[in-house]
Design an enzyme around this catalytic site. Structure first.
Site, PDB file in Angstrom:
ATOM      1  CG  ASP A 202      -3.123  -0.360  -3.754  1.00 44.58           C
ATOM      2  OD1 ASP A 202      -3.225   0.670  -4.676  1.00 44.58           O
ATOM      3  OD2 ASP A 202      -2.277  -0.728  -3.539  1.00 44.58           O
TER       4      ASP A 202
ATOM      5  CB  SER B  63       4.724  -0.301  -4.241  1.00 43.59           C
ATOM      6  OG  SER B  63       4.356   0.198  -5.329  1.00 43.59           O
TER       7      SER B  63
ATOM      8  CG  HIS C 249       0.091   1.792  -3.450  1.00 43.21           C
ATOM      9  ND1 HIS C 249      -0.028   0.820  -3.790  1.00 43.21           N
ATOM     10  CD2 HIS C 249       1.176   2.654  -3.597  1.00 43.21           C
ATOM     11  CE1 HIS C 249       1.249   0.505  -4.379  1.00 43.21           C
ATOM     12  NE2 HIS C 249       1.829   1.507  -4.128  1.00 43.21           N
TER      13      HIS C 249
END
Length: 333
Positions: free
Chosen positions: A123, A36, A156
């Site tokens: 995600d 991320s 995610h």
């Protein structure tokens, strides 16, 4: 003073004076990865210091200098996670300009490095199309055969072999059991001769240290959204310095720092097991939630620490590179 108080003060004094040592690190085997915001930062560091980092792993992360490809008014999240507004051609030109000015290493250094990219098909925060933009960015500078892109059915998260929430379920810690060893997959691609670990635990634990004490200089880490605390995993065979070991920098995502979810990212993402099997040291710097400075505990991928955030002079990048320099004993800065 009673004995208990004396022991307490002595222990605290020793801890305060502890300095993380340098190790026998092979300068041809220094790599980095992140998830991320850590994925964005890993890309920024790989591009900025491509003479140092011989490979990068990116999980749910976007391309280099992503924020500078859009108007300043759009440099916010979630706007920057919209693949439609990411102009890869413009970012590549920005990188070339920074390289010419010496603000990042020569882009020629990237050609022989290796890139591993991972996206989650479920995600919705950093959609796979954003990770595809990262692949497109690298195609101009890295050999095609050195770039590997995978997409798995996950939300995610940082995917592990057997730890965390179900792979298709959002969870606050963002570490999910996907029956997929992302740490091994990354390191197996960007490094050489990597042995897959057979054990699910390690014989030694990561070491917690203070950055300012280690660097022997005070750094205003609060002002740049970083924690004073960082971690390093050093396999027993690397502690003696009798053999040359690899070094890998592992960067967590937003809200995953130790001050938020404890040591889960340091302990359970799978890096340590791979490291122990392959004579590899793992450095875990920590971003921190700080109101009005870093409200989500992210690495800076939007320029919040200033216009040089994605260059060799980026405030967070400089701190991490000083730690790399200290751990290796190699002059980098």
């Amino acid at each position: 003073m009673n004995l208990q108080a004396c022991i307490f003060l002595c222990c605290c004094s020793l801890e305060a004076q502890f300095q993380l040592p340098s190790y026998n690190v092979d300068q041809d085997h220094i790599t980095i990865s992140g998830f991320s915001s850590g994925g964005y930062m890993a890309v920024q560091m790989h591009v900025s210091y491509s003479a140092t980092f011989r490979g990068v792993g990116v999980i749910s992360g976007g391309p280099y200098h992503c924020a500078w490809s859009v108007p300043e008014s759009e440099r916010t999240f979630p706007e920057l996670a919209n693949p439609q507004i990411i102009n890869v051609t413009k970012i590549q030109a920005i990188a070339e300009g920074l390289s010419e000015k010496g603000q990042i290493d020569s882009l020629e250094q990237l050609k022989s490095t290796k890139v591993f990219l991972l996206a989650g098909s479920l995600d919705t925060l950093i959609v796979p199309e954003v990770v595809e933009k990262t692949r497109q960015f690298y195609t101009k500078f890295v050999k095609d055969s050195n770039i590997h892109f995978e997409e798995i059915r996950s939300v995610h998260c940082f995917p592990t072999m057997n730890y965390g929430a179900e792979c298709e379920v959002d969870h606050v810690k963002l570490i999910n059991n996907c029956a997929y060893n992302a740490a091994f997959k990354i390191l197996n691609h960007i490094e050489t001769n990597i042995i897959e670990p057979q054990m699910e635990t390690t014989s030694t634990a990561p070491l917690r240290f203070n950055i300012s004490e280690t660097l022997l200089t005070w750094v205003n880490l609060t002002a740049i959204g970083m924690d004073e605390i960082a971690y390093v995993f050093v396999p027993d065979q690397c502690k003696s310095r009798s053999i040359r070991c690899k070094l890998h920098v592992a960067l967590h995502g937003c809200t995953q720092g130790v001050s938020t979810i404890g040591e889960d990212y340091v302990l359970y993402t799978g890096y340590n097991e791979v490291a122990e099997a392959n004579n590899m040291i793992i450095l875990y710097p920590q971003a921190k939630i700080i109101p009005d400075v870093n409200p989500f505990g992210c690495w800076d991928w939007m320029g919040t620490t200033g216009p040089l955030y994605a260059t060799k002079q980026g405030p967070q990048i400089l701190v991490i590179m000083k730690l790399v320099q200290h751990l290796t004993g190699i002059t980098i800065l």
